[in-house]
Enzyme design. Sequence first.
Site, PDB file in Angstrom:
ATOM      1  N   THR A 192     -27.315  10.780 -38.020  1.00 21.74           N
ATOM      2  CA  THR A 192     -25.887  11.454 -38.190  1.00 21.74           C
ATOM      3  C   THR A 192     -25.806  12.196 -39.493  1.00 21.74           C
ATOM      4  O   THR A 192     -26.456  11.655 -40.595  1.00 21.74           O
ATOM      5  CB  THR A 192     -24.917  10.322 -37.946  1.00 21.74           C
ATOM      6  OG1 THR A 192     -23.646  10.898 -38.341  1.00 21.74           O
ATOM      7  CG2 THR A 192     -25.106   9.026 -38.942  1.00 21.74           C
ATOM      8  N   ASP A 193     -24.923  13.156 -39.356  1.00 24.41           N
ATOM      9  CA  ASP A 193     -24.634  13.923 -40.752  1.00 24.41           C
ATOM     10  C   ASP A 193     -23.865  12.983 -41.748  1.00 24.41           C
ATOM     11  O   ASP A 193     -24.137  13.192 -42.942  1.00 24.41           O
ATOM     12  CB  ASP A 193     -23.990  15.189 -40.623  1.00 24.41           C
ATOM     13  CG  ASP A 193     -22.622  14.996 -39.843  1.00 24.41           C
ATOM     14  OD1 ASP A 193     -22.258  13.871 -39.561  1.00 24.41           O
ATOM     15  OD2 ASP A 193     -21.867  15.877 -39.750  1.00 24.41           O
ATOM     16  N   GLU A 194     -23.648  11.923 -41.356  1.00 19.00           N
ATOM     17  CA  GLU A 194     -22.807  11.084 -42.291  1.00 19.00           C
ATOM     18  C   GLU A 194     -23.475  10.287 -43.359  1.00 19.00           C
ATOM     19  O   GLU A 194     -23.002  10.034 -44.336  1.00 19.00           O
ATOM     20  CB  GLU A 194     -21.870   9.976 -41.575  1.00 19.00           C
ATOM     21  CG  GLU A 194     -21.032  10.549 -40.476  1.00 19.00           C
ATOM     22  CD  GLU A 194     -19.775   9.633 -40.149  1.00 19.00           C
ATOM     23  OE1 GLU A 194     -19.747   8.484 -40.282  1.00 19.00           O
ATOM     24  OE2 GLU A 194     -19.116   9.768 -38.988  1.00 19.00           O
TER      25      GLU A 194
ATOM     26  N   TYR B  75     -20.887   2.009 -41.532  1.00 16.53           N
ATOM     27  CA  TYR B  75     -21.617   2.645 -40.632  1.00 16.53           C
ATOM     28  C   TYR B  75     -22.810   3.644 -40.837  1.00 16.53           C
ATOM     29  O   TYR B  75     -23.982   3.631 -40.853  1.00 16.53           O
ATOM     30  CB  TYR B  75     -20.845   3.452 -39.542  1.00 16.53           C
ATOM     31  CG  TYR B  75     -21.491   4.518 -38.607  1.00 16.53           C
ATOM     32  CD1 TYR B  75     -22.350   4.185 -37.802  1.00 16.53           C
ATOM     33  CD2 TYR B  75     -21.197   5.997 -38.956  1.00 16.53           C
ATOM     34  CE1 TYR B  75     -22.932   5.077 -36.918  1.00 16.53           C
ATOM     35  CE2 TYR B  75     -21.966   6.768 -38.049  1.00 16.53           C
ATOM     36  CZ  TYR B  75     -22.743   6.531 -37.028  1.00 16.53           C
ATOM     37  OH  TYR B  75     -23.454   7.480 -36.313  1.00 16.53           O
TER      38      TYR B  75
ATOM     39  N   LYS C  72     -27.185   3.508 -40.754  1.00 19.25           N
ATOM     40  CA  LYS C  72     -27.608   4.602 -40.292  1.00 19.25           C
ATOM     41  C   LYS C  72     -28.740   5.199 -41.457  1.00 19.25           C
ATOM     42  O   LYS C  72     -29.859   5.437 -40.987  1.00 19.25           O
ATOM     43  CB  LYS C  72     -26.849   5.792 -39.823  1.00 19.25           C
ATOM     44  CG  LYS C  72     -25.975   5.494 -38.631  1.00 19.25           C
ATOM     45  CD  LYS C  72     -26.790   5.090 -37.262  1.00 19.25           C
ATOM     46  CE  LYS C  72     -27.782   6.500 -36.934  1.00 19.25           C
ATOM     47  NZ  LYS C  72     -28.281   6.116 -35.501  1.00 19.25           N
TER      48      LYS C  72
HETATM   49  P1  NAD Z   1     -22.447   5.171 -28.169  1.00 23.99           P
HETATM   50  O1  NAD Z   1     -21.765   3.978 -29.245  1.00 23.99           O
HETATM   51  O2  NAD Z   1     -21.506   5.976 -27.096  1.00 23.99           O
HETATM   52  O3  NAD Z   1     -23.437   4.396 -27.526  1.00 23.99           O
HETATM   53  C1  NAD Z   1     -24.369   3.454 -28.007  1.00 23.99           C
HETATM   54  C2  NAD Z   1     -25.173   2.915 -26.877  1.00 23.99           C
HETATM   55  O4  NAD Z   1     -26.286   1.854 -27.578  1.00 23.99           O
HETATM   56  C3  NAD Z   1     -24.494   2.063 -25.894  1.00 23.99           C
HETATM   57  O5  NAD Z   1     -24.916   2.124 -24.733  1.00 23.99           O
HETATM   58  C4  NAD Z   1     -24.653   0.704 -26.419  1.00 23.99           C
HETATM   59  O6  NAD Z   1     -24.690  -0.256 -25.350  1.00 23.99           O
HETATM   60  C5  NAD Z   1     -26.044   0.692 -26.927  1.00 23.99           C
HETATM   61  N1  NAD Z   1     -26.507  -0.442 -27.830  1.00 23.99           N
HETATM   62  C6  NAD Z   1     -25.868  -0.600 -28.749  1.00 23.99           C
HETATM   63  N2  NAD Z   1     -26.278  -1.869 -29.594  1.00 23.99           N
HETATM   64  C7  NAD Z   1     -27.357  -1.994 -28.942  1.00 23.99           C
HETATM   65  C8  NAD Z   1     -28.724  -3.034 -28.913  1.00 23.99           C
HETATM   66  N3  NAD Z   1     -28.632  -3.842 -29.908  1.00 23.99           N
HETATM   67  N4  NAD Z   1     -29.333  -3.162 -28.077  1.00 23.99           N
HETATM   68  C9  NAD Z   1     -29.608  -2.105 -27.134  1.00 23.99           C
HETATM   69  N5  NAD Z   1     -28.566  -1.163 -26.861  1.00 23.99           N
HETATM   70  C10 NAD Z   1     -27.464  -1.325 -27.765  1.00 23.99           C
HETATM   71  O7  NAD Z   1     -22.777   6.058 -29.226  1.00 23.99           O
HETATM   72  P2  NAD Z   1     -23.198   7.758 -29.021  1.00 23.99           P
HETATM   73  O8  NAD Z   1     -21.801   8.290 -29.756  1.00 23.99           O
HETATM   74  O9  NAD Z   1     -24.042   8.221 -27.925  1.00 23.99           O
HETATM   75  O10 NAD Z   1     -24.245   7.806 -30.561  1.00 23.99           O
HETATM   76  C11 NAD Z   1     -25.812   7.564 -30.268  1.00 23.99           C
HETATM   77  C12 NAD Z   1     -26.616   7.858 -31.295  1.00 23.99           C
HETATM   78  O11 NAD Z   1     -26.379   9.085 -31.820  1.00 23.99           O
HETATM   79  C13 NAD Z   1     -26.227   6.864 -32.342  1.00 23.99           C
HETATM   80  O12 NAD Z   1     -27.569   6.395 -33.079  1.00 23.99           O
HETATM   81  C14 NAD Z   1     -25.326   7.513 -33.287  1.00 23.99           C
HETATM   82  O13 NAD Z   1     -25.565   7.165 -34.647  1.00 23.99           O
HETATM   83  C15 NAD Z   1     -25.963   8.884 -33.285  1.00 23.99           C
HETATM   84  N6  NAD Z   1     -25.023  10.028 -33.404  1.00 23.99           N
HETATM   85  C16 NAD Z   1     -23.728  10.010 -32.789  1.00 23.99           C
HETATM   86  C17 NAD Z   1     -22.788  11.156 -32.954  1.00 23.99           C
HETATM   87  C18 NAD Z   1     -21.672  11.149 -32.633  1.00 23.99           C
HETATM   88  O14 NAD Z   1     -20.668  12.194 -32.672  1.00 23.99           O
HETATM   89  N7  NAD Z   1     -21.329  10.343 -31.485  1.00 23.99           N
HETATM   90  C19 NAD Z   1     -23.134  12.182 -33.930  1.00 23.99           C
HETATM   91  C20 NAD Z   1     -24.424  12.029 -34.436  1.00 23.99           C
HETATM   92  C21 NAD Z   1     -25.353  11.011 -34.208  1.00 23.99           C
HETATM   93  O1  DAU Z   2     -20.394  13.160 -37.819  1.00 26.77           O
HETATM   94  C1  DAU Z   2     -21.162  12.257 -36.869  1.00 26.77           C
HETATM   95  C2  DAU Z   2     -20.382  11.103 -36.629  1.00 26.77           C
HETATM   96  O2  DAU Z   2     -18.995  11.578 -35.841  1.00 26.77           O
HETATM   97  C3  DAU Z   2     -21.336  10.090 -35.825  1.00 26.77           C
HETATM   98  O3  DAU Z   2     -22.387   9.843 -36.486  1.00 26.77           O
HETATM   99  C4  DAU Z   2     -20.240   8.945 -35.253  1.00 26.77           C
HETATM  100  O4  DAU Z   2     -21.031   7.909 -34.510  1.00 26.77           O
HETATM  101  C5  DAU Z   2     -18.933   9.326 -34.560  1.00 26.77           C
HETATM  102  O5  DAU Z   2     -18.380   8.186 -34.442  1.00 26.77           O
HETATM  103  C6  DAU Z   2     -18.068  10.510 -35.577  1.00 26.77           C
HETATM  104  O6  DAU Z   2     -17.616   9.844 -36.634  1.00 26.77           O
HETATM  105  P1  DAU Z   2     -16.271  10.473 -37.101  1.00 26.77           P
HETATM  106  O7  DAU Z   2     -15.601   9.168 -38.017  1.00 26.77           O
HETATM  107  O8  DAU Z   2     -16.143  11.640 -37.730  1.00 26.77           O
HETATM  108  O9  DAU Z   2     -15.618  10.480 -35.593  1.00 26.77           O
HETATM  109  P2  DAU Z   2     -14.042   9.964 -35.119  1.00 26.77           P
HETATM  110  O10 DAU Z   2     -13.838  10.355 -33.711  1.00 26.77           O
HETATM  111  O11 DAU Z   2     -14.043   8.368 -35.399  1.00 26.77           O
HETATM  112  O12 DAU Z   2     -13.177  10.556 -36.211  1.00 26.77           O
HETATM  113  C7  DAU Z   2     -12.819  12.062 -36.129  1.00 26.77           C
HETATM  114  C8  DAU Z   2     -12.044  12.152 -37.347  1.00 26.77           C
HETATM  115  O13 DAU Z   2     -10.838  11.969 -36.781  1.00 26.77           O
HETATM  116  C9  DAU Z   2     -12.048  11.587 -38.561  1.00 26.77           C
HETATM  117  O14 DAU Z   2     -11.840  12.378 -39.654  1.00 26.77           O
HETATM  118  C10 DAU Z   2     -11.222  10.537 -38.431  1.00 26.77           C
HETATM  119  C11 DAU Z   2     -10.041  10.850 -37.768  1.00 26.77           C
HETATM  120  N1  DAU Z   2      -9.341  10.101 -36.630  1.00 26.77           N
HETATM  121  C12 DAU Z   2      -9.987   9.200 -35.848  1.00 26.77           C
HETATM  122  C13 DAU Z   2      -9.343   8.522 -35.013  1.00 26.77           C
HETATM  123  C14 DAU Z   2     -10.211   7.493 -34.097  1.00 26.77           C
HETATM  124  C15 DAU Z   2      -7.965   9.972 -36.908  1.00 26.77           C
HETATM  125  O15 DAU Z   2      -7.422  10.848 -37.357  1.00 26.77           O
HETATM  126  N2  DAU Z   2      -7.222   9.346 -35.724  1.00 26.77           N
HETATM  127  C16 DAU Z   2      -8.045   8.360 -34.970  1.00 26.77           C
HETATM  128  O16 DAU Z   2      -7.585   7.706 -34.088  1.00 26.77           O
END
Ligand code: NAD
Ligand code: DAU
Length: 351
Positions: A132-134, A157, A161
Amino acid sequence: MKRTVLITGGAGFIGSHVVRLFVKKYPEYRMVNLDKLSYAGNLENLKDIESQPNYRFIRADITDKVSIRNVFREFGVDSIIHLAAESHVDRSISSPMEFIQTNVIGTTNLLNAAVENWTGDFTGKVFYHISTDEVYGSLEDGGYFTEKTAYDPRSPYSASKAGSDHLVRAYHNTYGLPVLLSNCSNNYGPNQFPEKLIPLAINNILNEKSIPVYGKGENIRDWLFVEDHANAIDVIFHKGKKGETYNIGGNNEWKNIDLIRLLCRIMDEKLGRPPGDSEKLVTFVKDRAGHDLRYAIDSGKLKKELNWEPSVTFEQGLSKTVDWYLANQEWLQHVLTGDYEKYYETQYLSR
Ligand code: NAD
Ligand code: DAU
């Protein structure tokens, strides 16, 4: 089969889009989806491809050494695309240990299995870690995250990562493990669990519930349509240079409050509500602890070296996403179980 790809977290949001893309595009690859099916994992996401001959699902936890060893032995895994993680920042604030367990220990367990099984012959092998970019922290003074930006994770988180990213690079340096890494910005699209901002807001607008916006809604994220992320993963998996990191972003920065207003407009139109109706649901609530102000990715390296660019504009992507949630309300109902209600109460009703 030409390759056996172990994909972890394939039942989750991004993972399910990657599984679908690879199963359909590469019938000559065997795709083994390993997922523990946490609250975020959902096999309904993969209904359309579950009976394809090149797809297998294994329910297992990446922290479980024996299960991982068995999967390597049974399938002769030669490639890994590692997405399994605890992924929600708010949950990492209330339960950090689960993030250390899965993101740090689980990733190390997979790295150990790869080293044990592949040592002596790394030809044709790859361990691709999705991050992730975080990990780069918060851009308080402008600029963009590049692959050279120093790590500065600020939530449990992102720290977990960052820890996993360091371990992946350490295994490359120490054992010669052929690795790839990518760090992506915020994804949105179909099948995202309604704890993240966009699907949570869609669900609340649909049900005329208040839309909780943290702080003043001034925080900025760079949004990418999930299918564009899956395409980038495909390109990096096949053409990326081992040992390298690629940043992936949408070049699409939005203040949270502006994004929510756009979403309200789109939904008013689609639901036939009077203009301005859904925006009345916006409610400013207590800010997230340690809330990062701005993320913005420079994905110039990926464009220049591997010729990848996002294909969908934000308006198109959001419109497709809303259409998907409106057409899949049964999916929403299935994930909005008692557990979700409990989470929602703890997270929001006391703010
Ligand atoms: P998600 O939470 O939707 O899915 C995670 C999956 O991993 C689920 O299916 C869960 O059952 C599985 N999982 C969790 N713990 C596990 C374990 N111990 N063993 C086996 N399986 C397990 O997540 P996502 O949003 O699809 O993110 C996927 C990946 O991409 C993550 O590594 C996250 O850090 C990264 N990522 C997400 C975003 C985003 O915006 N969602 C952005 C950048 C990177
Ligand atoms: O940047 C990549 C990341 O983006 C991934 O690595 C994470 O897995 C993914 O969850 C996401 O993280 P964020 O914290 O940025 O996403 P989230 O959707 O939780 O929140 C987006 C923005 O909105 C953040 O500034 C927090 C705000 N927010 C979020 C929620 C859930 C609100 O204002 N209200 C809310 O209820």
